[in-house]
Design an enzyme around this catalytic site. Structure first.
Site, PDB file in Angstrom:
ATOM      1  N   ARG A   2     -16.527   5.924  25.318  1.00  0.00           N
ATOM      2  CA  ARG A   2     -16.613   4.868  24.295  1.00  0.00           C
ATOM      3  C   ARG A   2     -16.554   3.491  24.957  1.00  0.00           C
ATOM      4  NH1 ARG A   2     -12.125   5.383  19.915  1.00  0.00           N
ATOM      5  NH2 ARG A   2     -13.349   7.170  19.231  1.00  0.00           N
ATOM      6  N   ARG A  25      -7.259  -1.545  20.143  1.00  0.00           N
ATOM      7  CA  ARG A  25      -8.629  -1.043  20.261  1.00  0.00           C
ATOM      8  C   ARG A  25      -9.616  -2.193  20.071  1.00  0.00           C
ATOM      9  NH1 ARG A  25      -8.913   4.585  19.203  1.00  0.00           N
ATOM     10  NH2 ARG A  25      -7.011   5.541  20.021  1.00  0.00           N
ATOM     11  N   LYS A  43      -2.230   4.002  18.620  1.00  0.00           N
ATOM     12  CA  LYS A  43      -3.355   3.057  18.577  1.00  0.00           C
ATOM     13  C   LYS A  43      -3.059   1.878  17.647  1.00  0.00           C
ATOM     14  CE  LYS A  43      -5.967   6.471  16.931  1.00  0.00           C
ATOM     15  NZ  LYS A  43      -7.024   7.269  16.304  1.00  0.00           N
ATOM     16  N   LYS A  96      -5.176  -1.401  15.581  1.00  0.00           N
ATOM     17  CA  LYS A  96      -6.524  -1.885  15.226  1.00  0.00           C
ATOM     18  C   LYS A  96      -6.494  -3.251  14.543  1.00  0.00           C
ATOM     19  CE  LYS A  96      -8.303   2.742  15.148  1.00  0.00           C
ATOM     20  NZ  LYS A  96      -8.976   3.807  14.396  1.00  0.00           N
ATOM     21  N   CYS A 137     -18.495  10.612  10.006  1.00  0.00           N
ATOM     22  CA  CYS A 137     -17.950  10.652  11.370  1.00  0.00           C
ATOM     23  C   CYS A 137     -18.679  11.731  12.156  1.00  0.00           C
ATOM     24  CB  CYS A 137     -16.461  10.955  11.302  1.00  0.00           C
ATOM     25  SG  CYS A 137     -16.145  12.683  10.879  1.00  0.00           S
ATOM     26  N   CYS A 152     -16.176  16.735  18.140  1.00  0.00           N
ATOM     27  CA  CYS A 152     -14.795  16.339  17.867  1.00  0.00           C
ATOM     28  C   CYS A 152     -13.861  17.550  17.841  1.00  0.00           C
ATOM     29  CB  CYS A 152     -14.702  15.594  16.541  1.00  0.00           C
ATOM     30  SG  CYS A 152     -12.997  15.145  16.190  1.00  0.00           S
ATOM     31  N   CYS A 158     -12.353  15.844   8.896  1.00  0.00           N
ATOM     32  CA  CYS A 158     -10.909  16.126   8.791  1.00  0.00           C
ATOM     33  C   CYS A 158     -10.259  14.907   8.148  1.00  0.00           C
ATOM     34  CB  CYS A 158     -10.322  16.426  10.183  1.00  0.00           C
ATOM     35  SG  CYS A 158      -9.843  14.965  11.113  1.00  0.00           S
ATOM     36  N   CYS A 166     -11.960   8.730  10.102  1.00  0.00           N
ATOM     37  CA  CYS A 166     -12.738   7.910  11.028  1.00  0.00           C
ATOM     38  C   CYS A 166     -13.895   7.148  10.382  1.00  0.00           C
ATOM     39  CB  CYS A 166     -13.244   8.766  12.180  1.00  0.00           C
ATOM     40  SG  CYS A 166     -11.892   9.463  13.161  1.00  0.00           S
TER      41      CYS A 166
HETATM   42 FE1  SRM Z   1     -11.355   8.112  14.927  1.00  0.00          FE
HETATM   43  C1  SRM Z   1      -9.603  10.459  16.579  1.00  0.00           C
HETATM   44  C2  SRM Z   1     -14.102   9.271  16.271  1.00  0.00           C
HETATM   45  C3  SRM Z   1     -12.846   5.304  13.921  1.00  0.00           C
HETATM   46  C4  SRM Z   1      -8.724   7.493  12.742  1.00  0.00           C
HETATM   47  N1  SRM Z   1     -11.695   9.589  16.226  1.00  0.00           N
HETATM   48  C5  SRM Z   1     -10.794  10.421  16.816  1.00  0.00           C
HETATM   49  C6  SRM Z   1     -11.477  11.252  17.919  1.00  0.00           C
HETATM   50  C7  SRM Z   1     -11.367  10.488  19.209  1.00  0.00           C
HETATM   51  C8  SRM Z   1     -11.006  12.701  18.050  1.00  0.00           C
HETATM   52  C9  SRM Z   1      -9.914  12.994  19.033  1.00  0.00           C
HETATM   53  O1  SRM Z   1      -8.874  12.326  19.045  1.00  0.00           O
HETATM   54  O2  SRM Z   1     -10.092  13.967  19.785  1.00  0.00           O
HETATM   55  C10 SRM Z   1     -12.933  11.239  17.383  1.00  0.00           C
HETATM   56  C11 SRM Z   1     -14.031  11.438  18.425  1.00  0.00           C
HETATM   57  C12 SRM Z   1     -15.161  12.244  17.818  1.00  0.00           C
HETATM   58  C13 SRM Z   1     -16.382  12.289  18.650  1.00  0.00           C
HETATM   59  O3  SRM Z   1     -16.778  13.408  19.029  1.00  0.00           O
HETATM   60  O4  SRM Z   1     -16.997  11.269  18.888  1.00  0.00           O
HETATM   61  C14 SRM Z   1     -12.950   9.945  16.593  1.00  0.00           C
HETATM   62  N2  SRM Z   1     -13.100   7.374  15.174  1.00  0.00           N
HETATM   63  C15 SRM Z   1     -14.165   8.040  15.676  1.00  0.00           C
HETATM   64  C16 SRM Z   1     -15.457   7.260  15.486  1.00  0.00           C
HETATM   65  C17 SRM Z   1     -16.461   7.468  16.603  1.00  0.00           C
HETATM   66  C18 SRM Z   1     -16.031   7.662  14.118  1.00  0.00           C
HETATM   67  C19 SRM Z   1     -17.392   7.115  13.756  1.00  0.00           C
HETATM   68  O5  SRM Z   1     -17.998   7.730  12.887  1.00  0.00           O
HETATM   69  O6  SRM Z   1     -17.841   6.107  14.269  1.00  0.00           O
HETATM   70  C20 SRM Z   1     -14.871   5.838  15.370  1.00  0.00           C
HETATM   71  C21 SRM Z   1     -14.697   5.161  16.680  1.00  0.00           C
HETATM   72  C22 SRM Z   1     -14.226   3.752  16.498  1.00  0.00           C
HETATM   73  C23 SRM Z   1     -14.138   2.934  17.761  1.00  0.00           C
HETATM   74  O7  SRM Z   1     -15.189   2.507  18.243  1.00  0.00           O
HETATM   75  O8  SRM Z   1     -13.028   2.684  18.224  1.00  0.00           O
HETATM   76  C24 SRM Z   1     -13.498   6.159  14.775  1.00  0.00           C
HETATM   77  N3  SRM Z   1     -10.834   6.617  13.625  1.00  0.00           N
HETATM   78  C25 SRM Z   1     -11.674   5.607  13.264  1.00  0.00           C
HETATM   79  C26 SRM Z   1     -11.185   4.942  12.103  1.00  0.00           C
HETATM   80  C27 SRM Z   1     -11.862   3.790  11.380  1.00  0.00           C
HETATM   81  C28 SRM Z   1     -11.525   2.444  11.961  1.00  0.00           C
HETATM   82  O9  SRM Z   1     -10.871   2.363  12.989  1.00  0.00           O
HETATM   83  O10 SRM Z   1     -11.933   1.454  11.361  1.00  0.00           O
HETATM   84  C29 SRM Z   1     -10.003   5.584  11.746  1.00  0.00           C
HETATM   85  C30 SRM Z   1      -9.142   5.295  10.497  1.00  0.00           C
HETATM   86  C31 SRM Z   1      -8.373   4.038  10.608  1.00  0.00           C
HETATM   87  C32 SRM Z   1      -7.063   4.267  11.280  1.00  0.00           C
HETATM   88  O11 SRM Z   1      -7.028   4.294  12.507  1.00  0.00           O
HETATM   89  O12 SRM Z   1      -6.079   4.463  10.568  1.00  0.00           O
HETATM   90  C33 SRM Z   1      -9.793   6.630  12.721  1.00  0.00           C
HETATM   91  N4  SRM Z   1      -9.397   8.827  14.697  1.00  0.00           N
HETATM   92  C34 SRM Z   1      -8.538   8.476  13.705  1.00  0.00           C
HETATM   93  C35 SRM Z   1      -7.360   9.302  13.814  1.00  0.00           C
HETATM   94  C36 SRM Z   1      -6.122   9.247  12.880  1.00  0.00           C
HETATM   95  C37 SRM Z   1      -5.155   8.218  13.339  1.00  0.00           C
HETATM   96  C38 SRM Z   1      -3.883   8.248  12.549  1.00  0.00           C
HETATM   97  O13 SRM Z   1      -3.268   7.199  12.366  1.00  0.00           O
HETATM   98  O14 SRM Z   1      -3.462   9.314  12.108  1.00  0.00           O
HETATM   99  C39 SRM Z   1      -7.581  10.174  14.908  1.00  0.00           C
HETATM  100  C40 SRM Z   1      -6.614  11.250  15.438  1.00  0.00           C
HETATM  101  C41 SRM Z   1      -5.502  10.682  16.227  1.00  0.00           C
HETATM  102  O15 SRM Z   1      -5.447   9.521  16.609  1.00  0.00           O
HETATM  103  O16 SRM Z   1      -4.603  11.475  16.501  1.00  0.00           O
HETATM  104  C42 SRM Z   1      -8.860   9.850  15.429  1.00  0.00           C
HETATM  105 FE1  SF4 Z   2     -13.042  14.020  14.210  1.00  0.00          FE
HETATM  106 FE2  SF4 Z   2     -11.653  13.928  11.997  1.00  0.00          FE
HETATM  107 FE3  SF4 Z   2     -12.388  11.665  13.168  1.00  0.00          FE
HETATM  108 FE4  SF4 Z   2     -14.200  13.139  11.981  1.00  0.00          FE
HETATM  109  S1  SF4 Z   2     -12.453  12.145  10.961  1.00  0.00           S
HETATM  110  S2  SF4 Z   2     -14.372  12.243  14.035  1.00  0.00           S
HETATM  111  S3  SF4 Z   2     -13.476  15.184  12.336  1.00  0.00           S
HETATM  112  S4  SF4 Z   2     -10.997  13.130  14.008  1.00  0.00           S
END
Ligand code: SRM
Ligand code: SF4
Length: 549
Positions: free
Chosen positions: A70, A139, A203, A205, A424, A430, A469, A473
């Site tokens: 990323r 981030r 993390k 944001k 996502c 993922c 899930c 994201c």
């Molecule tokens: Fe996310 C984890 C993809 C934005 C909440 N997110 C992941 C991971 C890295 C899975 C992992 O930990 O193994 C995913 C990678 C999947 C893949 O194969 O690419 C993933 N998140 C993404 C992206 C690529 C989704 C997308 O459709 O674009 C976004 C990348 C953003 C970036 O450039 O940094 C992405 N993730 C978000 C957002 C939205 C936002 O930030 O505006 C959220 C919700 C907002 C928040 O953070 O509360 C989000 N991602 C999570 C979480 C839950 C965090 C939590 O507080 O519980 C995880 C899991 C974790 O951190 O344990 C996670």
């Molecule tokens: Fe993976 Fe869940 Fe984030 Fe989708 S919402 S990219 S399934 S961690």
């Protein structure tokens, strides 16, 4: 600080500022890293993954590992050159696709361990880093991606960059491991003036909205900044704290939360105020339980008054109350627009952010051809779309000819329900996905589009978001309609959010099979078409009539 108990805290603390044994393991001959390195790699912008389509149990005991990389792109802006290098690397080392993320970054998927170094070196040569794109730190800092044709936009972008620079990691581990930088003596202190050696508990944001436009979903951030403008001039920002979306099914102690308004801050006070919030998270966030470690739980547990008092204590002055600001809309910034400096920009919709050539369209090749020929600026949007900026109005015709040649649809050729949708990545990359998302949404959108047209609702600007899930994201919990993966091929349907990102939705139906999602929502759409109030959105309607499980 709370007791340090979880294993990630130990990995960080013992890593000598994110070095750990990554450097040694990189040359081990294995196709993957061990657990500690896997966690530390996230801070370097790398996720160790395996192709879940290839998991077939006993017949293949060794997983086929590869890496997601990323890039960290503040405000989503990059140059034509930087774009072209990403495009090239995706083809040479990745799975051939470029993925625009919901935080204005790029992801490459499918890079093998042996090719990580070359890939990162090539990115860094164009001055794009991946350091801090993931991990327990600040981030990518988001702001509205529209190019700065007017001074206010330039000021907001500059503010995003200032915050990003100020809160960047300082470790030299990244340079040492990936870029053959000079080795800094082990155990050196003061490497991380703000984070310290354990970084943050989780993390963090940050996003800056534009007046009246919440394309960044400012309420879902740990820190949100809403500009306060008078007579076109920036007066300061309303500082919001404690948003976040991740949750776990059947664990009510985890929940999505919108940020609370904390204070009004002057432009010169923004960086210290944000730093104060970050250090409160550093010092008081839960380092025992990662599921309770986001800032939102601290704000929830303390209450906003106590939190404000602590920010004031750290800053050494009383904060001013928030100032009223105009209501928000969600602007996608698609189509042709003047940018206020004689140039124009073009916003193109990218289905779920995936830039690839498919049977239907040569999006990747066509974009490459346009970017090579016209050298526009590039902006990646929080809605997973792309803007080509700084174009001469005379470029419009030849660019449209290329779009036609590669069958790349212009926004006017796409249904609103597609434009306002996001998914996502989920399967197959993922590791946390419980169900399909990006691969499933296009067919669901086609079905929804037909239903909406039948009900005369085709002009509705309905936000539809899908995730594999409950982590959130694609920011599903503020959408009008959302499908959240629950178990293999089953989803929770959420309704009642707002397009402008100011209200959370609520569960409507649980455990709905994927092929019944649209049929399940259909009676609600019929009810909406018959009983809505003038101008009422689908989310507002569902909220008003209070449809929940
Ligand atoms: Fe996310 C984890 C993809 C934005 C909440 N997110 C992941 C991971 C890295 C899975 C992992 O930990 O193994 C995913 C990678 C999947 C893949 O194969 O690419 C993933 N998140 C993404 C992206 C690529 C989704 C997308 O459709 O674009 C976004 C990348 C953003 C970036 O450039 O940094 C992405 N993730 C978000 C957002 C939205 C936002 O930030 O505006 C959220 C919700 C907002 C928040 O953070 O509360 C989000 N991602 C999570 C979480 C839950 C965090 C939590 O507080 O519980 C995880 C899991 C974790 O951190 O344990 C996670
Ligand atoms: Fe993976 Fe869940 Fe984030 Fe989708 S919402 S990219 S399934 S961690």
């Amino acid at each position: 600080m709370s007791a340090v108990t979880n294993k990630v805290e130990n990995f960080k603390g013992e890593s000598d500022y994110l070095r750990g044994t990554i450097g040694q393991e990189l040359h081990s001959g294995e196709n993957h890293f061990g657990e500690a390195s896997k966690q530390l790699l996230k801070f370097h912008g790398l996720y160790q993954q395996d192709d879940r389509d290839q998991r077939d149990g006993a017949r293949r005991p060794e997983k086929e590992y590869s890496f997601m990389i990323r890039s960290k792109i503040p405000g989503g802006r990059l140059t034509a050159e930087q774009y072209l290098v990403h495009d090239e690397l995706a083809g040479r080392y990745g799975n051939g696709t470029l993925r625009i993320t919901t935080r204005e970054d790029f992801q490459l998927h499918g890079v093998l361990k042996g090719e990580l170094k070359q890939t990162l070196a090539a990115m860094n040569e164009t001055l794009i880093t991946t350091l801090g794109a993931c991990g327990d730190l600040v981030r990518n800092v988001m702001c509205c991606p529209v190019p700065p044709g007017e001074p206010l936009r330039a000021e907001l972008y500059a503010c995003a960059r200032r915050i990003s620079d100020h809160l960047r990691p300082h470790t030299r581990a990244y340079h040492e491991i990936w870029l053959d930088g000079e080795k800094v003596s082990s155990g050196e202190t003061g490497e991380e003036p703000i984070y310290g050696q354990n970084y943050l508990p989780r993390k963090f944001k940050i996003a800056i909205a534009y007046p009246g436009d919440n394309c960044v979903d400012v309420y879902t951030q740990d820190v949100g900044l809403v500009p306060v403008v008078q007579g076109g001039a920036l007066q300061g920002y309303n500082l919001l704290v404690g948003g976040g979306l991740g949750m776990t099914h059947n664990k009510p102690e985890t929940f999505p939360r919108l940020a609370d308004a904390l204070a009004f801050v002057l432009p010169a006070e923004v960086v210290p105020a944000v730093e104060a919030v970050v250090t409160i998270h550093r010092d008081h966030g839960d380092r025992g339980n990662r599921k309770h470690a986001r800032l939102k739980y601290l704000v929830h547990d303390w209450g906003i008054e106590r939190f404000r008092a602590e920010v004031e204590r750290r800053l050494g002055y009383r904060l001013s109350p928030v100032v009223p600001t105009p209501p928000f809309e969600l602007e996608l910034h698609l189509g042709w627009h003047e940018q206020g400096d004689g140039c124009v920009y073009l916003g193109l919709s990218v289905e779920n952010g995936r830039i690839q050539d498919t049977g239907n369209s040569g999006l990747k090749t066509g974009l490459r051809e346009i970017i090579r020929a016209f050298r526009p600026g590039i902006a990646l949007t929080p809605n997973q779309d792309i803007l080509l900026t700084g174009l001469d109005p005379a470029d419009r015709e030849p660019i449209e000819a290329i779009l036609r040649r590669y069958a790349i649809p212009t926004p006017g050729q796409l249904a609103n329900v597609q434009l306002y949708s996001m998914a996502c990545p989920a399967l197959p990359t993922c590791g946390l996905a419980l169900a399909e998302s990006e691969r499933a949404l296009p067919a669901i959108i086609d079905e929804l589009e037909a239903e909406l047209a039948q009900l005369g609702l085709q002009d509705e600007r309905l936000t539809v978001r899908m995730t594999g899930c409950p982590n959130g994201c694609a920011r599903p919990y503020v959408a009008d309609l959302a499908f959240v993966g629950r178990s293999a091929d089953k989803y929770v349907i959420y309704v009642g959010g707002r397009r402008d990102g100011t209200r959370l939705n609520r569960p409507y139906q649980d455990l709905v099979p994927r092929d019944e999602l649209v049929a399940t929502i259909r009676p609600l759409l019929v009810h909406f078409s018959q009983a809505r109030q003038p101008g009422e959105s689908f989310g507002d309607f569902c909220h008003r009539v209070d449809v929940v499980v």
